[in-house]
Write a protein that holds these residues in place. Structure first.
Motif, PDB file in Angstrom:
ATOM      1  N   SER A   1      44.723  30.282 -13.383  1.00  0.00           N
ATOM      2  CA  SER A   1      45.804  29.762 -12.537  1.00  0.00           C
ATOM      3  C   SER A   1      47.150  29.903 -13.237  1.00  0.00           C
ATOM      4  CB  SER A   1      45.540  28.295 -12.169  1.00  0.00           C
ATOM      5  OG  SER A   1      45.500  27.486 -13.336  1.00  0.00           O
ATOM      6  N   GLN A   2      47.182  29.662 -14.555  1.00  0.00           N
ATOM      7  CA  GLN A   2      48.416  29.864 -15.305  1.00  0.00           C
ATOM      8  C   GLN A   2      48.779  31.342 -15.368  1.00  0.00           C
ATOM      9  OE1 GLN A   2      47.061  27.718 -18.808  1.00  0.00           O
ATOM     10  NE2 GLN A   2      48.622  26.155 -18.496  1.00  0.00           N
ATOM     11  N   LEU A   3      47.771  32.195 -15.492  1.00  0.00           N
ATOM     12  CA  LEU A   3      48.035  33.628 -15.502  1.00  0.00           C
ATOM     13  C   LEU A   3      48.594  34.107 -14.171  1.00  0.00           C
ATOM     14  CD1 LEU A   3      44.917  34.962 -17.445  1.00  0.00           C
ATOM     15  CD2 LEU A   3      47.281  34.972 -18.229  1.00  0.00           C
ATOM     16  N   SER A   4      48.179  33.480 -13.080  1.00  0.00           N
ATOM     17  CA  SER A   4      48.722  33.842 -11.769  1.00  0.00           C
ATOM     18  C   SER A   4      50.228  33.592 -11.722  1.00  0.00           C
ATOM     19  CB  SER A   4      48.025  33.041 -10.661  1.00  0.00           C
ATOM     20  OG  SER A   4      46.657  33.368 -10.602  1.00  0.00           O
TER      21      SER A   4
ATOM     22  N   LYS B   1      52.605  49.167 -15.991  1.00  0.00           N
ATOM     23  CA  LYS B   1      51.225  49.054 -15.532  1.00  0.00           C
ATOM     24  C   LYS B   1      50.591  47.783 -16.107  1.00  0.00           C
ATOM     25  CE  LYS B   1      51.218  52.938 -13.289  1.00  0.00           C
ATOM     26  NZ  LYS B   1      51.109  52.950 -11.812  1.00  0.00           N
ATOM     27  N   ALA B   2      49.993  47.007 -15.219  1.00  0.00           N
ATOM     28  CA  ALA B   2      49.403  45.730 -15.627  1.00  0.00           C
ATOM     29  C   ALA B   2      47.972  45.624 -15.120  1.00  0.00           C
ATOM     30  CB  ALA B   2      50.233  44.564 -15.105  1.00  0.00           C
ATOM     31  N   SER B   3      47.167  44.902 -15.880  1.00  0.00           N
ATOM     32  CA  SER B   3      45.782  44.655 -15.500  1.00  0.00           C
ATOM     33  C   SER B   3      45.437  43.221 -15.861  1.00  0.00           C
ATOM     34  CB  SER B   3      44.850  45.630 -16.233  1.00  0.00           C
ATOM     35  OG  SER B   3      43.492  45.306 -15.997  1.00  0.00           O
ATOM     36  N   ILE B   4      44.539  42.638 -15.093  1.00  0.00           N
ATOM     37  CA  ILE B   4      44.091  41.275 -15.376  1.00  0.00           C
ATOM     38  C   ILE B   4      42.577  41.272 -15.481  1.00  0.00           C
ATOM     39  CG2 ILE B   4      44.023  40.634 -12.925  1.00  0.00           C
ATOM     40  CD1 ILE B   4      44.957  37.801 -13.850  1.00  0.00           C
ATOM     41  N   ILE B   5      42.064  40.638 -16.511  1.00  0.00           N
ATOM     42  CA  ILE B   5      40.625  40.573 -16.738  1.00  0.00           C
ATOM     43  C   ILE B   5      40.101  39.249 -16.205  1.00  0.00           C
ATOM     44  CG2 ILE B   5      38.804  40.517 -18.474  1.00  0.00           C
ATOM     45  CD1 ILE B   5      40.429  42.309 -20.204  1.00  0.00           C
TER      46      ILE B   5
ATOM     47  N   ARG C   1      32.887  37.848 -13.572  1.00  0.00           N
ATOM     48  CA  ARG C   1      32.144  38.156 -12.353  1.00  0.00           C
ATOM     49  C   ARG C   1      32.182  36.978 -11.393  1.00  0.00           C
ATOM     50  NH1 ARG C   1      29.616  40.844 -16.461  1.00  0.00           N
ATOM     51  NH2 ARG C   1      28.891  42.979 -16.041  1.00  0.00           N
ATOM     52  N   ASP C   2      32.303  35.778 -11.950  1.00  0.00           N
ATOM     53  CA  ASP C   2      32.360  34.586 -11.114  1.00  0.00           C
ATOM     54  C   ASP C   2      33.552  34.637 -10.164  1.00  0.00           C
ATOM     55  OD1 ASP C   2      31.328  32.024 -10.401  1.00  0.00           O
ATOM     56  OD2 ASP C   2      32.997  31.106 -11.463  1.00  0.00           O
ATOM     57  N   GLN C   3      34.632  35.285 -10.585  1.00  0.00           N
ATOM     58  CA  GLN C   3      35.840  35.381  -9.758  1.00  0.00           C
ATOM     59  C   GLN C   3      35.931  36.690  -8.992  1.00  0.00           C
ATOM     60  OE1 GLN C   3      38.075  34.886 -13.371  1.00  0.00           O
ATOM     61  NE2 GLN C   3      39.069  33.040 -12.582  1.00  0.00           N
ATOM     62  N   LEU C   4      35.351  37.765  -9.539  1.00  0.00           N
ATOM     63  CA  LEU C   4      35.604  39.090  -8.994  1.00  0.00           C
ATOM     64  C   LEU C   4      34.418  39.715  -8.270  1.00  0.00           C
ATOM     65  CD1 LEU C   4      37.634  40.545 -11.998  1.00  0.00           C
ATOM     66  CD2 LEU C   4      38.533  40.015  -9.736  1.00  0.00           C
TER      67      LEU C   4
ATOM     68  N   ILE D   1      44.191  38.460  -9.472  1.00  0.00           N
ATOM     69  CA  ILE D   1      42.789  38.272  -9.088  1.00  0.00           C
ATOM     70  C   ILE D   1      42.619  38.322  -7.571  1.00  0.00           C
ATOM     71  CG2 ILE D   1      40.877  36.631  -9.067  1.00  0.00           C
ATOM     72  CD1 ILE D   1      41.165  37.827 -11.764  1.00  0.00           C
ATOM     73  N   GLU D   2      43.484  37.614  -6.849  1.00  0.00           N
ATOM     74  CA  GLU D   2      43.374  37.567  -5.392  1.00  0.00           C
ATOM     75  C   GLU D   2      43.591  38.945  -4.778  1.00  0.00           C
ATOM     76  OE1 GLU D   2      45.142  35.535  -7.229  1.00  0.00           O
ATOM     77  OE2 GLU D   2      43.993  33.683  -7.044  1.00  0.00           O
ATOM     78  N   ASP D   3      44.555  39.687  -5.313  1.00  0.00           N
ATOM     79  CA  ASP D   3      44.804  41.045  -4.805  1.00  0.00           C
ATOM     80  C   ASP D   3      43.586  41.931  -5.003  1.00  0.00           C
ATOM     81  OD1 ASP D   3      47.414  40.315  -4.193  1.00  0.00           O
ATOM     82  OD2 ASP D   3      48.180  40.909  -6.157  1.00  0.00           O
ATOM     83  N   LEU D   4      42.960  41.848  -6.174  1.00  0.00           N
ATOM     84  CA  LEU D   4      41.810  42.692  -6.476  1.00  0.00           C
ATOM     85  C   LEU D   4      40.630  42.389  -5.557  1.00  0.00           C
ATOM     86  CD1 LEU D   4      42.036  42.577 -10.367  1.00  0.00           C
ATOM     87  CD2 LEU D   4      42.172  44.654  -8.984  1.00  0.00           C
ATOM     88  N   VAL D   5      40.373  41.103  -5.328  1.00  0.00           N
ATOM     89  CA  VAL D   5      39.259  40.728  -4.453  1.00  0.00           C
ATOM     90  C   VAL D   5      39.525  41.207  -3.023  1.00  0.00           C
ATOM     91  CG1 VAL D   5      38.011  38.790  -3.440  1.00  0.00           C
ATOM     92  CG2 VAL D   5      38.569  38.773  -5.871  1.00  0.00           C
ATOM     93  N   THR D   6      40.744  41.027  -2.561  1.00  0.00           N
ATOM     94  CA  THR D   6      41.095  41.463  -1.204  1.00  0.00           C
ATOM     95  C   THR D   6      40.929  42.976  -1.047  1.00  0.00           C
ATOM     96  OG1 THR D   6      42.674  39.645  -0.990  1.00  0.00           O
ATOM     97  CG2 THR D   6      42.913  41.491   0.532  1.00  0.00           C
TER      98      THR D   6
END
Length: 985
Positions: A113-116, A131-135, A138-141, A191-196
């Motif tokens: 949540s802080q990373l968001s 270029k950015a990436s977030i790790i 599996r529980d989230q992605l 995270i939300e963008d990746l899941v969507t």
């Protein structure tokens, strides 16, 4: 956008930075240029996140440009290009984009949540093209319909691994075809963008992050991904030559210790035996049938029955060895760290066999995970727990003498008898039936944060930067981590003295001493006094109020006690209460309820009760009206008799005997644990340069100089002691009124409206309209009563005046006569006492607080008969110098009553005009705040003492003391008259 040059590095910043921000960015760039570690403290609200992003990415952009152009860049005497040319195979050697070979920035914060929030800052900066990436886990992605339902993360990992290796996961196999989609080429995806996008393109978001990471300049992750060697290996996080930034790093010490510690119960070992036995039975069943290839073709079977026998024998021997350990104390015994190696050796598990056993455990766990056809069958959770123990105990491949010495200094083994617990409902399927005696708990505790931090440095990280608002004292912090920090910084705050009020409240409204120490927490008088203190404060503080308790049990006990006595309801009437839950479930619901209450039209605000070190105190943002004040109800010391706490203190004391160690003493660490948690909670109230709020420390122990010295540097000089709550409420009212005027841009839609000069003309028009309406009604045969309160009963007769934001309500209740200061909450109105004309104008809150425009609140009109009104007037109205109401008839009674009210209104206005002319501005301000305080808490003693200070020092003002009688509640008028007689007034 402002273009800066800091340490010869061009940096683009969204606005002209403050001095503290420039200094902070210069230190970050210095660390990057020299390749050294940094320890940087800057208070919450000084823009650390934006400074970190802009300075580090500005430096990286310059470095990539230098490499691309072929310029020779050296750092600390080492040819950077030669250093990078040897980095092939380290995770970024295949990067073919411009600037390939440049170091990556690994940006770690406490939670996702802080990373968001960090990603949001990056999207708004001029470096969003990087270029950015977030790790994530599996529980989230994970979006697989079966795997994503699994609750256990370890089991989920093995289920995923089995499907990906056998190519039975469509989302994973579809990844290769979808990874070049333009959607996944966006600069910043959270995270939300990746899941969507994963669901949109039917491509696995978890493995997509690995593809994006290959060309990323900056990688975001929670910092336990870095500090936990097991997680670091799972995600293949490469540190060699890269830059590591820990934001919100005040928890890094504890995270280092926890990631290197583990606890093993007798139940876990019994579960291991049971799980191995289950697999052995499947082997026998299939062997009897003569089936060579049992189960499905996709089930892993790369172990033998002999392997299982070795595992089972090892667990039985370990169980026997643990049961043989003598325990002499009820709380358990503590043994040296090397005892764990001796214990595992008895089960024939040595450092040389570590890799073989770990691989075998992983294969068996994966087999159980895949072959399980029922949710009630074993899935290898016990074996996974033991595998984690092996990886922690044998974390180093080579057990050198130096490493063994570090283990001896840093680790302790604690053994105790496990207390029986009530088995939760539905747990019978997952609990082995073979446990018939009291179990034991074997703890392997690491007390050296440097044990984990040194791994990062030894793996070749270019530099490690730790930042937070609460790192002090920096020397001991660095000593604990056992890593050199050549660059350090302690920044001051950017706010002014008029933006924060810090008060130590030592006594409640009833004079009871506020002391939340362990011995006093069960004192019912203290608990009730604390509740009254919170209620009195809530009446003065506008908008959002945060209340922090030392722990969940303390908060729960206070809640139960206040509910029994009605205090909980009393606080809830002032501000709706929301409570931080003790689990993940319900937390978001509580937060949504709080924000909903904050935006409610009733303008009460809300009260959020939480605990220090909880989610609310650590990472949430309560800027502007969402957090106008924070109350700390006690010092959150660790449990003093907890064996782990005692061993940590002994560890520190023993280390201080070593000449090269200059860390804290055991007692200093114990106190610092509490005050650091307090400092984090305090940081919720001031979130930017124009924010303002109050910090109330409601425990007499905060008055101690030792405790004050451990508060944040920007808080210490502002601390004021309040032995009584009356002066505190007076100063709070004055503080918020002044701050509301000085910092109007900090107001949000949830804030209460302010009656300011630009609105006086409309107020006059309103008053004229209302007066005309009353005049027209008074000439008829009916009597009009204006009900100010929206929820008032239709049978109640009320005539209400507003003076200085407070209303006089005359009700047919002879038990209590309400004064003209009753009726509305202090937190709902900010009144301009310099405008004596508008003070007698009936005003109400405007629904559109964002525009700060007062409006007329709708009044409810009740028509009552002349006889009823005459009866009401005869019983209620008593006005000096008016005709005797008892001798009047019904018709003249109405006229007399209206004239009496008019006289009283004019008298009140004349009194305030006279007071304004005779008092100096500070004195008049004190009078106005005293009026507000009296209206809220009816504190007669405080009222009289304040009036004496204002009016009895000067003979010209003595008449104002006696004249104040018209504003008192009925229960105080007689006492006040006696006071005046005593003073010869």
């Amino acid at each position: 956008m402002v273009n800066l040059v800091l340490n010869n590095v061009p940096v683009e910043f969204p606005f002209q930075p403050y001095d503290v921000q420039e200094k902070f960015m210069e230190c970050v760039i210095e660390c990057l240029q020299k390749g050294v570690n940094g320890l940087l403290e800057s208070p919450t609200g000084t823009g650390k996140t934006l400074c970190l992003l802009c300075s580090s990415l500005g430096w990286l952009a310059t470095r990539k440009a230098q490499i691309q152009s072929g310029l020779l860049a050296t750092d600390t005497g080492v040819d950077l290009k030669n250093q990078l040319s040897n980095a092939t195979g380290l995770g970024w050697g295949d990067n073919t984009s411009p600037g390939a070979g440049a170091p990556k920035i690994i940006y770690a914060s406490r939670t996702h949540s802080q990373l968001s929030q960090v990603v949001s800052e990056l999207k708004r900066s001029s470096y969003r093209y990087m270029k950015a990436s977030i790790i994530g886990s599996r529980d989230q992605l994970c979006i697989h319909p079966e795997v994503s339902k699994e609750q256990n993360n370890a089991v989920k990992l093995h289920m995923c691994h089995a499907r990906t290796t056998t190519r039975t996961c469509f989302f994973h196999t579809n990844l290769e075809a979808k990874k070049e989609e333009p959607d996944f080429k966006l600069d910043v995806l959270d995270i939300e963008d990746l899941v969507t996008l994963g669901k949109k393109h039917s491509a696995c978001p978890y493995f997509m992050t690995k593809e994006i990471r290959k060309g990323a300049d900056i990688i975001f992750m929670p910092y336990n991904y870095l500090l936990d060697p097991k997680v670091r290996k799972i995600h293949n996080i490469e540190l060699q030559g890269n830059i590591i930034i820990f934001d919100e790093a005040h928890n890094v010490e504890k995270m280092c210790e926890e990631s290197s510690s583990i606890e093993l119960r007798s139940l876990d070992i019994a579960l291991c035996v049971d799980e191995v036995t289950q697999v052995m039975k499947k082997f026998r069943e299939n062997s009897d049938d003569g089936v060579a290839d049992f189960l499905s073709p996709s089930t892993p079977k790369d172990f033998t029955l002999d392997d299982l026998c070795i595992l089972k024998a090892m667990f039985l021997e370990l169980e026997k060895a643990i049961d043989a350990i003598p325990i002499s104390k009820p709380e358990g015994d503590t043994l040296p760290g090397e005892f764990m190696l001796e214990l595992l050796a008895k089960a024939d598990l040595s450092p040389g066999k570590k890799d073989i056993i770990s691989d075998l455990l992983d294969r068996v766990v994966q087999f159980l995970t895949v072959s399980s056809t029922s949710p009630f069958q074993r899935k290898g959770s016990g074996l996974q727990k033991f595998a984690d123990l092996v990886k922690i105990v044998f974390s180093k491949t080579n057990f050198t003498i130096e490493h063994m010495e570090r283990v001896k200094r840093s680790y302790k083994v604690h053994i105790k008898v496990e207390q029986p617990k009530t088995r939760p409902k539905g747990d019978s399927w997952n609990t082995p039936k073979i446990v018939s005696k009291a179990g034991r708990v074997l703890s392997y505790w690491c007390f050296s944060p440097g044990f984990g931090m040194r791994d990062l440095v030894e793996e070749g990280a270019r530099c490690v930067i730790l930042t937070s608002g609460t790192l002090s004292p920096l020397n001991s912090f660095a000593a604990e981590l056992q890593v050199p920090f050549p660059v350090t910084l302690e920044n001051p705050h950017i706010i002014g003295a008029n933006q924060v009020l810090v008060g130590v409240v030592t006594h409640g409204p009833d004079g009871m001493q506020l002391d939340s120490s362990y011995k006093n927490r069960s004192n019912s008088q203290y608990v009730q006094s604390l509740g009254r203190t919170i209620r009195s404060t809530a009446q003065v503080v506008p908008d959002g109020l945060l209340v922090f308790f030392p722990s969940y049990p303390v908060m729960k006990s206070c809640q139960e006690a206040w509910q029994l006595t009605g205090l909980w309801d009393a606080i809830n009437q002032v501000k709706p209460i929301f409570v931080e839950p003790n689990s993940k479930e319900g937390f978001q619901e509580a937060m949504n309820g709080f924000y909903s209450a904050m935006s409610s039209e009733d303008r009460k605000g809300a009260c959020f009760m939480a605990v220090c070190r909880g989610k609310v105190s650590e990472g949430l943002d309560f800027c502007d009206g969402n957090g106008r004040a924070v109350i700390i109800t006690g010092l959150p010391y660790p449990p003093s008799r907890d064996p782990r706490v005692l061993e940590k203190q002994r560890y520190l004391e023993d280390n201080r005997k070593t000449p090269q160690f200059k860390g804290l003493t055991g007692q200093q660490w114990y106190r610092l644990e509490a005050t650091r948690a307090v400092n984090q909670a305090i940081g919720r109230v001031i979130r930017h340069k124009l924010d303002y709020g109050a910090i109330l420390l409601c425990d007499q122990r905060f008055a101690s100089p030792d405790i004050i010295q451990q508060l944040s540097a920007w808080v210490r000089p502002r601390v004021v002691n309040f032995p009584k709550i009356g002066p505190l409420l007076r100063d709070l009212g004055m503080f918020f009124r002044n701050a509301d005027i000085l910092f109007p841009c900090s107001a949000k839609a949830v804030r209460a409206p302010v009656a300011v000069d630009s609105n006086r003309e409309e107020a006059k028009k309103t008053r004229s309209t209302v007066d005309s309406f009353h005049h027209a009604l008074s000439s008829s045969s009916s009597r009009v009563t204006a009900l100010y309160s929206k929820g008032s009963s239709s049978s109640a007769e009320t005539f209400q005046l507003d003076l200085a934001g407070y209303s006089s309500t005359l009700k047919p209740n002879l038990a209590k006569e309400t004064s003209i200061f009753d009726g509305s909450q202090a937190s709902n109105n900010c009144i301009d006492f310099n405008d004596t004309e508008s003070l007698v104008t009936p005003m109400a809150s405007n629904a559109n607080a964002a525009m700060c425009q007062p409006a007329i609140k709708k009044r409810k009109i009740t028509i009552v008969s002349e006889a009823e009104k005459a009866k009401y007037d005869l019983r209620r109205m008593k006005v000096e110098s008016a005709e005797q109401v008892s001798s009047l008839g019904p018709a003249s009674c109405t006229k007399s009553t209206m004239e009496a009210v008019k006289l009283k209104k004019e008298s009140a206005a004349e009194y305030l005009k006279s007071a304004k002319n005779l008092l100096d501005p500070p004195g008049y301000m004190t009078l106005s705040n005293m009026i507000r305080g009296y209206r809220s808490d009816k504190n007669y003693d405080l009222l009289v003492s304040t009036l004496k200070e204002l009016f009895l020092q000067d003979p010209k003002l003595r008449h104002l003391f006696k004249g104040f009688r018209q504003f008192l509640s009925r229960e105080h008028t007689k006492t006040f008259a006696e006071e005046c007689s005593t003073l010869n007034l």
